[in-house]
Structures are given as C-alpha cells and as structure tokens.
Enzyme design. Structure first.
Site, PDB file in Angstrom:
ATOM      1  N   ARG A   1      -9.940   0.574   8.468  1.00  0.00           N
ATOM      2  CA  ARG A   1      -9.426  -0.758   8.760  1.00  0.00           C
ATOM      3  C   ARG A   1     -10.421  -1.602   9.540  1.00  0.00           C
ATOM      4  NH1 ARG A   1      -3.646   0.222   8.679  1.00  0.00           N
ATOM      5  NH2 ARG A   1      -2.534  -1.671   9.245  1.00  0.00           N
TER       6      ARG A   1
ATOM      7  N   LYS B   1       0.837  -1.214   0.000  1.00  0.00           N
ATOM      8  CA  LYS B   1       0.000   0.000   0.000  1.00  0.00           C
ATOM      9  C   LYS B   1       0.871   1.262   0.000  1.00  0.00           C
ATOM     10  CE  LYS B   1      -2.149  -1.254   3.803  1.00  0.00           C
ATOM     11  NZ  LYS B   1      -1.448  -2.539   4.043  1.00  0.00           N
TER      12      LYS B   1
ATOM     13  N   ARG C   1      11.189  -1.712  11.085  1.00  0.00           N
ATOM     14  CA  ARG C   1      10.087  -1.407  12.003  1.00  0.00           C
ATOM     15  C   ARG C   1       9.946  -2.489  13.070  1.00  0.00           C
ATOM     16  NH1 ARG C   1       4.979   0.235   8.294  1.00  0.00           N
ATOM     17  NH2 ARG C   1       3.924  -1.089   9.790  1.00  0.00           N
TER      18      ARG C   1
ATOM     19  N   ARG D   1      -0.606  -9.264  13.101  1.00  0.00           N
ATOM     20  CA  ARG D   1      -1.199  -8.244  12.220  1.00  0.00           C
ATOM     21  C   ARG D   1      -2.047  -8.892  11.128  1.00  0.00           C
ATOM     22  NH1 ARG D   1       4.099  -5.338  10.549  1.00  0.00           N
ATOM     23  NH2 ARG D   1       2.794  -4.179   9.084  1.00  0.00           N
TER      24      ARG D   1
ATOM     25  N   ARG E   1      11.794  -5.509   4.823  1.00  0.00           N
ATOM     26  CA  ARG E   1      11.536  -4.075   4.625  1.00  0.00           C
ATOM     27  C   ARG E   1      12.497  -3.220   5.450  1.00  0.00           C
ATOM     28  NH1 ARG E   1       5.694  -1.683   5.471  1.00  0.00           N
ATOM     29  NH2 ARG E   1       5.799  -2.814   7.419  1.00  0.00           N
TER      30      ARG E   1
HETATM   31  P1  AP5 Z   1       4.761  -1.600   1.854  1.00  0.00           P
HETATM   32  O1  AP5 Z   1       4.491  -0.759   0.662  1.00  0.00           O
HETATM   33  O2  AP5 Z   1       5.417  -0.995   3.046  1.00  0.00           O
HETATM   34  O3  AP5 Z   1       3.424  -2.375   2.296  1.00  0.00           O
HETATM   35  P2  AP5 Z   1       2.198  -1.825   3.137  1.00  0.00           P
HETATM   36  O4  AP5 Z   1       0.999  -2.527   2.585  1.00  0.00           O
HETATM   37  O5  AP5 Z   1       2.183  -0.333   3.168  1.00  0.00           O
HETATM   38  O6  AP5 Z   1       2.590  -2.438   4.536  1.00  0.00           O
HETATM   39  P3  AP5 Z   1       2.452  -1.859   6.002  1.00  0.00           P
HETATM   40  O7  AP5 Z   1       3.133  -2.890   6.887  1.00  0.00           O
HETATM   41  O8  AP5 Z   1       2.968  -0.463   6.121  1.00  0.00           O
HETATM   42  O9  AP5 Z   1       0.934  -1.899   6.196  1.00  0.00           O
HETATM   43  P4  AP5 Z   1       0.199  -2.002   7.486  1.00  0.00           P
HETATM   44  O10 AP5 Z   1      -1.178  -1.786   6.980  1.00  0.00           O
HETATM   45  O11 AP5 Z   1       0.381  -3.218   8.306  1.00  0.00           O
HETATM   46  O12 AP5 Z   1       0.897  -0.884   8.403  1.00  0.00           O
HETATM   47  P5  AP5 Z   1       0.487   0.566   8.803  1.00  0.00           P
HETATM   48  O13 AP5 Z   1       1.707   1.378   8.795  1.00  0.00           O
HETATM   49  O14 AP5 Z   1      -0.724   1.045   8.056  1.00  0.00           O
HETATM   50  O15 AP5 Z   1       5.641  -2.858   1.366  1.00  0.00           O
HETATM   51  C1  AP5 Z   1       6.184  -3.790   2.279  1.00  0.00           C
HETATM   52  C2  AP5 Z   1       7.569  -4.256   1.792  1.00  0.00           C
HETATM   53  O16 AP5 Z   1       7.412  -4.950   0.550  1.00  0.00           O
HETATM   54  C3  AP5 Z   1       8.562  -3.108   1.519  1.00  0.00           C
HETATM   55  O17 AP5 Z   1       9.847  -3.514   1.885  1.00  0.00           O
HETATM   56  C4  AP5 Z   1       8.480  -2.898   0.004  1.00  0.00           C
HETATM   57  O18 AP5 Z   1       9.699  -2.400  -0.507  1.00  0.00           O
HETATM   58  C5  AP5 Z   1       8.177  -4.314  -0.473  1.00  0.00           C
HETATM   59  N1  AP5 Z   1       7.352  -4.316  -1.672  1.00  0.00           N
HETATM   60  C6  AP5 Z   1       6.287  -3.515  -1.954  1.00  0.00           C
HETATM   61  N2  AP5 Z   1       5.756  -3.826  -3.166  1.00  0.00           N
HETATM   62  C7  AP5 Z   1       6.493  -4.870  -3.640  1.00  0.00           C
HETATM   63  C8  AP5 Z   1       6.444  -5.669  -4.826  1.00  0.00           C
HETATM   64  N3  AP5 Z   1       5.520  -5.443  -5.785  1.00  0.00           N
HETATM   65  N4  AP5 Z   1       7.348  -6.678  -4.966  1.00  0.00           N
HETATM   66  C9  AP5 Z   1       8.280  -6.913  -4.005  1.00  0.00           C
HETATM   67  N5  AP5 Z   1       8.390  -6.190  -2.857  1.00  0.00           N
HETATM   68  C10 AP5 Z   1       7.512  -5.197  -2.681  1.00  0.00           C
HETATM   69  O19 AP5 Z   1      -0.029   0.343  10.319  1.00  0.00           O
HETATM   70  C11 AP5 Z   1       0.867  -0.010  11.361  1.00  0.00           C
HETATM   71  C12 AP5 Z   1       0.087  -0.136  12.659  1.00  0.00           C
HETATM   72  O20 AP5 Z   1      -0.546   1.144  12.995  1.00  0.00           O
HETATM   73  C13 AP5 Z   1      -1.095  -1.123  12.653  1.00  0.00           C
HETATM   74  O21 AP5 Z   1      -0.675  -2.444  12.942  1.00  0.00           O
HETATM   75  C14 AP5 Z   1      -2.003  -0.525  13.746  1.00  0.00           C
HETATM   76  O22 AP5 Z   1      -1.554  -0.872  15.040  1.00  0.00           O
HETATM   77  C15 AP5 Z   1      -1.847   0.975  13.552  1.00  0.00           C
HETATM   78  N6  AP5 Z   1      -2.845   1.556  12.641  1.00  0.00           N
HETATM   79  C16 AP5 Z   1      -2.598   2.187  11.446  1.00  0.00           C
HETATM   80  N7  AP5 Z   1      -3.752   2.586  10.878  1.00  0.00           N
HETATM   81  C17 AP5 Z   1      -4.741   2.208  11.707  1.00  0.00           C
HETATM   82  C18 AP5 Z   1      -6.168   2.309  11.655  1.00  0.00           C
HETATM   83  N8  AP5 Z   1      -6.796   2.873  10.613  1.00  0.00           N
HETATM   84  N9  AP5 Z   1      -6.885   1.789  12.683  1.00  0.00           N
HETATM   85  C19 AP5 Z   1      -6.284   1.226  13.748  1.00  0.00           C
HETATM   86  N10 AP5 Z   1      -4.948   1.081  13.857  1.00  0.00           N
HETATM   87  C20 AP5 Z   1      -4.176   1.564  12.840  1.00  0.00           C
END
Ligand code: AP5
Length: 221
Positions: free
Chosen positions: A93, A18, A164, A175, A131
């Site tokens: 979410r 994402k 992270r 997660r 990552r």
């Molecule tokens: P990346 O692009 O970072 O993936 P992502 O989907 O953004 O992953 P996140 O882990 O950031 O998502 P998340 O939803 O768990 O975390 P968030 O920060 O929102 O890609 C991942 C890796 O793969 C990278 O190394 C990248 O280079 C690689 N990659 C990407 N595309 C690729 C491809 N095509 N091929 C190969 N490699 C590739 O949330 C974190 C925490 O915050 C949550 O657990 C929760 O506690 C809290 N939180 C955030 N939002 C909320 C909410 N709305 N409600 C409640 N809690 C929340």
C-alpha cells in the site's frame, strides 16, 4: 493460468471490491487469500499488542507503519500454504511496502501480476456506507447491491452482520486521501515492471470477476 507460481497483488481504492473479487479469485485459482486488513482486524478483536497499536491508525483511516506491515507479511508469506502462490489484498500500500515485497520474493523466479480495480469515488462512498460484514465468517454483503436474505444475519453461517468502524463517511474520506497519496504511486511502480493490468471495477461483481480472469489469463505466465 496455473496456480503454481501465481502471485497476484490486487490494487484499488478502499471499497473498490478487492475483498469481494479476492473471494472469487482464490476459488478459481486455488491460491490462499492474504488480506492485511483482515489480519489486522483479527488482531484488534483478539486484543493483542499488535492489534492495540494498529487500531490507533485504522480508526483514523491512516496506514499502519510500513515496518509493522512488512513484519506481518514476511511472516505470513513464509507459511507453507503460500509457497506456490498467493493473492495479496491490501498489501502493498506504499512504495516502501512494494520494495519490501520485491525483496521478500527476492530472486525466486515467480511471475508476479498486479490488477488494479478502477471505481469512481462517488461509487466508493455508496459501496462502503452500505457494506456489512459477518462477525463469524467474514462474508461480505451490501444493503442494496448484495443484501443478505434476512437483514443482519449471514446467509452462509447465520452469524451477526456488522458495519466496520472505518466505514463512517468522514473516515472513508480520510482513507481515500491516504490512498491517493500513498498507494496510487504503486500504479507507476508496477507499470514500469510491465505487470499491471487495469480492470473496470463497476457493474455486477460477477462481471468484474470475468474481466479480471480474462486479463490474467491473457498474460503469458
Ligand atoms: P469490498 O470487496 O469490501 O472492497 P475492498 O476494496 O476490499 O474494500 P476495503 O474497505 O476492505 O479496502 P481497504 O483497502 O480500505 O481496507 P482494508 O481492510 O485493506 O467491497 C466494498 C463494498 O462494496 C461491499 O459491501 C461489497 O459487497 C460491495 N461491492 C463489491 N463489489 C461490488 C460491485 N461490483 N458492485 C456493487 N457493490 C460491490 O484495510 C483497512 C485498514 O487497515 C486500512 O485503512 C489501514 O489502516 C490498515 N491496513 C491494511 N493493510 C495495510 C497495509 N498494507 N499497510 C498499512 N495499513 C494497512
């Protein structure tokens, strides 16, 4: 599709790409990128009260409570740069967050789109364990799929790359479980509203990007 009135929700499990796709899409469509994960991580690193509360949930891979998240998003979407368009990454979410978002957008006749990035769980664990993120500018790398030129150093700004805390394998599993229970039901929510498009999130990021843009541009605004 014009940036005017462009509201996109990016869905997908942790590690689906994402953040990676959001960085490309906001350039292409010239809309602001709102990542709730980034907002929370910045609060944690500032040591604010909100960050202190959020950290307790984030460290365990759990969701931060809906009321806190809705407050954050309501405030962010009220800012002037989000008036004509936004890309939401990591929000909503849960079903209460999705309902709350609809209420915030309210009667405004702005079309909404939801794109779900589909990636199998085995690939997710490989992506997250490799990552690396820049502490200074937030740029993202992967030790195998997209490494920086110099190990541990950001190509873009020279900042330090870090892993992270919630990318540890046991937290990643938690997660993914939370995703299945709380976030997957949003697929049906947006499908019922006929705004959901599913995109294959595997393969090189640029190919995924082309698929997402094709889906978005195929939908009449
Ligand atoms: P990346 O692009 O970072 O993936 P992502 O989907 O953004 O992953 P996140 O882990 O950031 O998502 P998340 O939803 O768990 O975390 P968030 O920060 O929102 O890609 C991942 C890796 O793969 C990278 O190394 C990248 O280079 C690689 N990659 C990407 N595309 C690729 C491809 N095509 N091929 C190969 N490699 C590739 O949330 C974190 C925490 O915050 C949550 O657990 C929760 O506690 C809290 N939180 C955030 N939002 C909320 C909410 N709305 N409600 C409640 N809690 C929340």
């Amino acid at each position: 599709m014009s940036a005017n009135g462009f509201r996109l929700v990016l869905l997908g499990p942790p590690g689906a790409g994402k953040g990676t796709q959001a960085a490309l899409l906001v350039q292409h469509f010239a809309v602001p990128h709102v990542s709730t994960g980034e907002i929370l991580r910045s609060e944690v690193s500032r040591g604010s009260d909100l960050g202190g509360q959020a950290r307790k949930y984030m460290d365990k891979g759990e969701l931060v409570p809906d009321q806190i998240m809705l407050g954050i998003i309501r405030e962010r979407l009220a800012q002037v740069d989000c008036a004509s368009g936004v890309l939401l990454d990591g929000f909503p979410r849960s079903l209460p967050q999705a309902a709350g978002l609809e209420a915030i957008f309210g009667a405004e006749r702005v079309p909404m789109r939801a794109v779900s990035l589909e990636v199998p769980s085995s690939e997710i664990v490989r992506r997250l364990s490799g990552r690396r993120t820049c502490r200074a500018c937030g740029a993202m790398y992967h030790v195998t799929f997209g490494p920086p030129t110099k190990e541990g150093i950001c190509d873009r700004c020279g900042g330090e790359l870090y892993q992270r805390d919630d990318d540890r394998e046991d937290i990643v599993q938690a997660r993914l479980e939370v995703y299945r229970k709380e976030t997957e039901p949003l697929m049906a929510f947006y499908r019922e509203r006929s705004v959901l498009r599913s995109v294959d999130g595997t393969g090189p990021s640029k190919d995924v990007f082309r698929r997402v843009v094709a889906e978005l541009e195929a939908v009449p605004a």
